[in-house]
Write an enzyme that holds these catalytic residues in place. Structure first.
Site, PDB file in Angstrom:
ATOM      1  N   GLY A 152     -64.161  67.199 -63.574  1.00  0.00           N
ATOM      2  CA  GLY A 152     -62.714  67.316 -63.600  1.00  0.00           C
ATOM      3  C   GLY A 152     -62.033  66.128 -64.241  1.00  0.00           C
ATOM      4  O   GLY A 152     -60.905  66.234 -64.718  1.00  0.00           O
ATOM      5  N   CYS A 155     -66.602  63.405 -68.743  1.00  0.00           N
ATOM      6  CA  CYS A 155     -67.911  63.969 -69.085  1.00  0.00           C
ATOM      7  C   CYS A 155     -69.013  62.954 -68.829  1.00  0.00           C
ATOM      8  O   CYS A 155     -68.787  61.736 -68.850  1.00  0.00           O
ATOM      9  CB  CYS A 155     -67.950  64.385 -70.560  1.00  0.00           C
ATOM     10  SG  CYS A 155     -66.935  65.812 -70.950  1.00  0.00           S
ATOM     11  N   ASP A 269     -64.785  63.641 -51.998  1.00  0.00           N
ATOM     12  CA  ASP A 269     -64.731  64.515 -53.181  1.00  0.00           C
ATOM     13  C   ASP A 269     -66.116  65.073 -53.478  1.00  0.00           C
ATOM     14  O   ASP A 269     -66.530  65.150 -54.636  1.00  0.00           O
ATOM     15  CB  ASP A 269     -64.194  63.728 -54.378  1.00  0.00           C
ATOM     16  CG  ASP A 269     -63.765  64.644 -55.523  1.00  0.00           C
ATOM     17  OD1 ASP A 269     -63.453  65.819 -55.246  1.00  0.00           O
ATOM     18  OD2 ASP A 269     -63.740  64.192 -56.675  1.00  0.00           O
TER      19      ASP A 269
END
Length: 427
Positions: A152, A155, A269
């Site tokens: 998100g 990369c 997360d």
């Protein structure tokens, strides 16, 4: 050693020059020898008057001045050398460079100094700083062919520093919000500098160049779990046993964060895109941009990305506890079982969370039919029922109903063969 000996040497030299000067000014010549011709005899008379030759005195004063000036120049040059040496030493410590770490890890540009100063307050200058140009060259200018996975906020790239050294480079993308990317970058670097575990990603260094932030990880050849499960292969390379190994590895990493860190750390997360796999499918938790100490309030921190992995009490109240991570782990376990994304986005209907499939997992008769086609019929049904039960418990809406990650780990280890890190003996 040099710095402590210079003042003594200078002092001794100064005393020597002063002695020479005094000695030179005190030498006198009798006037009879200087101006009178020689005589055969001299009767007693008044005392001989002595005078100092002005020409010789001026010459010796000039010599003393030249010596003193030379001494002063040498002293100033030595002091400048010491100052330059001290500045160079402090600069190396300031940027946190370890020259022995890797020949390609070099000092970053001036733009790294503010962020390096903030990080150095925690890491004490132990993290190498990589030149951005080096990482750019090692990834072939961050080409698509070197992409391991996409997340998100950036990369993952495969980077070849030389013929024998490969690393994983995460280039962060703030999506235009530089404040958020800066906070996440600082947070992750700080946490990974302190956390060391076999199932937590190892950080090798970082890079700061203008608005670009990069973190250098150990090499993770198989990219992220998300790319393997939901990419072009659609999970075909992940057998039942490999999926259980990945689940156990994640649980071990979380147990370390929750039970062995002081104070306990909550990842906040956890999702399949943040689980990285090496060449042997060892799973490691990455992306600590949102990590925080347990029992803090995190509502004021803007969260973007996939909300399907986050517990409702965290989204509503911002309460940070270990049960937040347990919920996220349950979502990953559902992905491993069903082969579905945490949030599916059909073109005609509203996005659907994988958690909505939980009631169907309680139907043992129908459970084998809703599994990921890549693993259907490849496991002991008793093991399947147990894993499904663990997943259902982990995603309970009420936090107190969710198990501790230690209990989850102890439930999964007996289902994993010995050679993969479990306790199951296959006859």
């Amino acid at each position: 050693m040099l710095r402590s000996s210079v003042p003594i040497w200078v002092l001794c030299f100064s005393f020597f020059s002063l002695a020479v000067f005094v000695s030179s000014t005190s030498q006198e010549i009798p006037i009879s020898q200087a101006y009178s011709p020689p005589v055969r005899a001299q009767s007693p008379g008044p005392p001989i008057v002595k005078v100092v030759l002005r020409q010789d005195l001026n010459k010796k004063i000039l010599i003393a001045l030249i010596a003193s000036s030379t001494l002063l120049c040498v002293t100033v040059m030595l002091l400048l050398y010491l100052l330059l040496w001290r500045y160079s030493y402090m600069k190396n410590s300031f940027t946190g460079i370890n020259p022995n770490h890797h020949p390609d890890s070099v000092r970053s540009s001036v733009s790294t100094k503010p962020i390096a100063h903030k990080i150095d307050s925690v890491t004490k200058g132990t993290i190498p700083v990589y030149e951005y140009q080096l990482l750019e060259s090692a990834t072939n200018k961050f080409s698509e062919s070197n992409v391991l996975s996409r997340g998100g906020r950036g990369c993952l790239y495969k980077a070849c520093l030389d013929e024998k050294s490969s690393v994983t480079v995460k280039r962060l993308d703030g999506g235009g919000d530089t404040d958020i990317i800066e906070k996440q970058f600082e947070n992750e670097v700080d946490w990974l500098a302190k956390i060391k575990h076999q199932n937590i990603i190892s950080m090798l260094g970082f890079s700061v160049y203008r608005q670009t932030r990069c973190i250098v990880y150990e090499m993770m050849q198989n990219g992220s779990l998300e790319s393997l499960l939901h990419g072009t292969s659609q999970g075909s390379g992940l057998t039942w046993q490999l999926r259980m190994k990945i689940a156990v590895d994640i649980a071990r990493g979380l147990e370390y964060l929750h039970e062995h860190c002081n104070p306990p750390v909550v990842h906040r997360d956890l999702k399949s895109s943040n689980i990285l796999l090496d060449s042997h499918f060892n799973a490691k938790i990455s992306d600590f941009g949102y990590a925080a100490v347990s029992m803090t309030q995190g509502k004021n921190l803007k969260l973007n990305g996939t909300l399907g992995n986050r517990a409702s009490e965290y989204i509503v109240d911002g309460k940070v506890t270990d049960k937040n991570d347990v919920y996220s782990f349950g979502v990953i376990l559902l992905e491993l079982l069903l082969g579905k994304k945490s949030v599916e986005k059909p073109s005609t209907t509203e996005p659907e969370s994988v958690v909505t499939w939980v009631p169907k997992l309680s139907d043992r008769a129908n459970l084998p039919n809703i599994l990921d086609p890549a693993i259907k019929g490849s496991m002991d049904l008793k093991h399947l029922y147990q894993v499904a039960a663990v997943a259902v418990l982990c995603v309970q809406p009420e936090p107190s109903y969710r198990p501790l990650i230690t209990d989850v780990l102890h439930s999964l280890i007996p289902l994993l063969p010995l050679e993969l890190g479990g306790s199951l003996r296959i006859l």
